[in-house]
Design a protein around this motif. Sequence first.
Motif, mmCIF file in Angstrom:
data_model
loop_
_atom_site.group_PDB
_atom_site.id
_atom_site.type_symbol
_atom_site.label_atom_id
_atom_site.label_comp_id
_atom_site.label_asym_id
_atom_site.label_seq_id
_atom_site.Cartn_x
_atom_site.Cartn_y
_atom_site.Cartn_z
ATOM 1 N N GLU A 243 101.959 -5.479 96.223
ATOM 2 C CA GLU A 243 101.167 -5.584 97.447
ATOM 3 C C GLU A 243 99.827 -4.866 97.308
ATOM 4 O O GLU A 243 99.761 -3.761 96.761
ATOM 5 C CB GLU A 243 101.930 -4.979 98.621
ATOM 6 N N LYS B 198 94.984 -8.680 99.839
ATOM 7 C CA LYS B 198 94.781 -7.838 101.013
ATOM 8 C C LYS B 198 95.075 -8.615 102.289
ATOM 9 O O LYS B 198 94.613 -9.743 102.460
ATOM 10 C CB LYS B 198 93.343 -7.312 101.019
ATOM 11 N N GLY B 199 95.866 -8.021 103.154
ATOM 12 C CA GLY B 199 96.196 -8.642 104.425
ATOM 13 C C GLY B 199 97.540 -9.343 104.442
ATOM 14 O O GLY B 199 98.017 -9.745 105.502
ATOM 15 N N TRP C 9 92.260 -6.477 96.612
ATOM 16 C CA TRP C 9 93.582 -6.999 96.273
ATOM 17 C C TRP C 9 94.342 -6.091 95.307
ATOM 18 O O TRP C 9 95.486 -6.356 94.965
ATOM 19 C CB TRP C 9 93.457 -8.372 95.599
ATOM 20 N N THR D 126 96.168 -3.219 102.304
ATOM 21 C CA THR D 126 96.869 -3.876 103.418
ATOM 22 C C THR D 126 97.445 -2.822 104.356
ATOM 23 O O THR D 126 97.550 -3.037 105.566
ATOM 24 C CB THR D 126 97.992 -4.787 102.883
ATOM 25 N N SER E 210 101.704 -9.202 103.313
ATOM 26 C CA SER E 210 102.822 -8.395 102.848
ATOM 27 C C SER E 210 103.587 -9.223 101.822
ATOM 28 O O SER E 210 104.581 -9.879 102.132
ATOM 29 C CB SER E 210 103.728 -8.007 104.024
#
Length: 470
Positions: free
Chosen positions: A107, A73-74, A123, A111, A76
Amino acid sequence: MNLIFVFADQWRVGAMGYAKEDPVLTPLMDRFCEESTYCDHAFSTFPVCSPHRASLMTGKYPLSAGFFTNCKKGLSLRLKDEEICVGDVLKKEGYDTAYIGKWHLDEAEQTYCAEPKSGARNWDAYTPPGVRRHGFDYWYSYGTFDKHLSPHYWENTDEMIQIHQWSPEHETDKAIEYLEEKRDKSKPFALYISWNPPHSIYSEVPEEYLKLYDDVKLKNNVRLGGIHHHTGEEAPMTEEEMTLTTKQYYAAISGLDKQFGRIIDYLKENDLYDDTLVILSADHGDMMGSHGLMGKHVWYEESIRIPFVVHIPGNDNRRCSTCIGSQDMMPTILGLLNCPIPDTVEGEDCQRFIKGEEDEERVSFICASPGRADFVEKFKKAGKDPATYGWRGVRTKRYTYVIELGYDVICKPKRYLYDNQQDPEQIHPLDLDTKENKMLARELEAKVVNWMKCQNDGFIDNWSREAAYE
């Protein structure tokens, strides 16, 4: 010839009975080892889930495939559409392809969306049909999720399938179902099975396997207090807590042993075993308190050495001691199946070593970069590329050599040299001030530097400025 590639997450090579290192009960895997080639110098090139998996799928070094950390997460970060993966090649060559279990190469959905329709959180990610599945047609998978007793999956829609069963057992059920009912039996099959345990959460293991371990002793180099190397977070553990965690880790592996045995039994009972290339492996290892560390991401043997056991129909039992890395696995599989190896591959087809040839001089390069999202953000705020820090190294048949720039924006370069033959627990790094050791370190560092040049690895620029030998 068919293919089944089974790999577990965070399973170190010593944690199998056949290795005669950790006191783990794996009778079915041990029997498989006796029927196969046991590779005792196989290494996770980048001992973290997504980087190893990217390498496993593409045959590239992790950094070349764009992976300097996990898909999380967060960030790319995912396996690029244009990458040619093992599934793409096998599908093109006429295989019925399947992937079951943890993927962790897409991904994290959160995100970009706070509440994805798939239900993926943190995630995790649903990978839709199409190019992101890289040639795998049958799909029963998820991104990453560590509640092993209540897992979830996605097939061909974003509707989450929630299960109340230990994930390796359920995934083995699905694998047998695929072999029995779902595959196109007019084609050879290629099935990848990715088990998450023995990855933490360690307590997420059925009681029946935990009962096998009433008397576990910690290894000599286990230091209580556990500081996770690449985060610096203190994680103090009492002897009682560490012993329980070790039992849980071993218990999960014994559970995997049972599930692996089910797969082998199915193949033998259905006359498939003698026409199937079967490989048993892992992402990376787990320190489990050794050197006062938990998890992976470090260069110690518990972190980088992984199982790699190869059953080739018609081949006798043997041991392979040539160094093999993550990037070598994809081309080796394709070579063993007589499939073309893409020009994009950076690893090597190592089938000749598995079949009996040895190369004492062959090495495996190893590396890791900042792993956590907040570390990545810290480097970016300082105007630095997080992929150019961390550590790089090389594992020869006897030695481990590492150069480290650390996980802070302001770092002090360090070098480490270990004689794994004389000091298998790597408790005493060699003194680099002696003439003999310094000469060896120079020789090994030259190998690492040349490898980084070939990789266009920005780490080399930072290292050259900070720590060139006098």
